[in-house]
Design an enzyme around this catalytic site. Sequence first.
Site, short mmCIF file in Angstrom:
data_model
loop_
_atom_site.label_atom_id
_atom_site.label_comp_id
_atom_site.label_asym_id
_atom_site.label_seq_id
_atom_site.Cartn_x
_atom_site.Cartn_y
_atom_site.Cartn_z
N ASP A 144 -15.99 -3.32 5.68
CA ASP A 144 -14.79 -4.19 6.00
C ASP A 144 -14.54 -4.16 7.29
OD1 ASP A 144 -12.54 -5.38 5.12
OD2 ASP A 144 -11.31 -3.65 4.84
N PHE A 169 0.96 -1.04 0.01
CA PHE A 169 0.17 0.16 -0.11
C PHE A 169 0.91 1.10 0.09
CE2 PHE A 169 0.93 -1.35 4.50
CZ PHE A 169 1.31 -0.22 4.88
#
Length: 452
Positions: free
Chosen positions: A178, A63
């Site tokens: 999530d 990321f």
Amino acid sequence: MMSFCSPSPMPLTLCHVLHGGAIVLCIRSGVETTQEMELLSHKAEPVGNESLERWESVGRGGFGHVYKARHTDWGVDVAIKILRDGVCHFMPLCDEANHMHQASCEFVLRLHGTYQGCPPGGTSTQQGLVMEFMETGSVESLQKDLSGPPLWPLVCRLAHQVAVGMNFLHSRKLMHHDLKPSNVLLNVDLNAKLADFGLSRVSTSALNSSREPMRGVEGSYKYMPPEAFEVSYEPVRSFDVYSYGILLWSIVTGKEPYPSAAFALVELKIPVGDRPPCEILDQMREEGSTELLELMKKCWDGRASERPTFKNCLPVTENVFSKNRERIHEAVAQVLTTLKSETKTERTERSPIQESVRRPTSRTDKATFVDDNRATLIQDVAEVMAITERLGDAVHRETYSLILGKATSQEQMRVLYQRALRSGGEEVKAAFYDALTHHQPKLVERLGGISF
């Protein structure tokens, strides 16, 4: 790539922070417009490099790079997350700011400001979000530090606080999509706050057009309801309720659901009724354990219409916590003492060479470690899929499919090294090293013969 809501060509997550809930998400300069900047800046106070000091690298992966820094005017620490080039888009970032502005709640991560500046090692001005710092990491890191679940009174408080936070989000017509241990962050007193709720609904899906798990959202597919494995599914609030049921199981047991199951197996088994095992939970005799177990099973019901709302969950979680409230301070103190003792022991027992391996001084050092230990890594890395998912877009889709198709971890690791690490150079090898220290720190310490 398919997205549940607004389409986005890249996955984006907020909470791969080693010990932080205060996160800055940065984008590539040159893509924002004046109108977009106004959408973001009117929500929170701008923060520049002149207000930040004591930068410290605390995490790195597919990321991007995460830093911890001190805000000199506020007198608090913040975590700054710089996304890798190509990962971030500005409008989803504005959406996240808008959602956080709406969701101001005691148990939801708070937005402090917007970031504008050039981070250490950067070459251009970037934009992002500044959020509060959570000193004790996440439920996921707590489970790993304790090698199991926290004491029962803390389990009950966490269950209730997450339910309160989720009920607040749903009352504001926001959905999480999530919900999992790494997205439940903990402050210095082990109180919970929800994170990563805005971008998960805008630019993160748990599936893509190739029916693979979204590599940027590690483990999310294990918290998905059975209906979500249908290509045409569009998430509604019952999605979050199912995820909460699996999260409750994880909090109570201190374990990851289906730890060795790949996406294809979870996709096959969940729609036909498979759930995490409850035999040990059925035998528990803690105050409120029966009620919490019943709620857990209701939340992960295969029929979305049969799942309770979070508003209906609250009387149960509040009652269970009230039965254990008198012991909560003692439980928190004991857990914090254990965490402090573990940290002190690790520092005492770690040799200078092990310390240099655990925290190499540069990206080159990390890449050297990976190359010099290639044979051992191929043989001994067991969490290959988890590490691969953590690397995100650094592993191409074709390579990911090849890794997923291998029967053993050795075969998977060999493909990962040959197809991704070798060709990706120092950056990808360094990201692999950081992922390895997260998933298999003992292996990194055992390979302490390399001196940098």
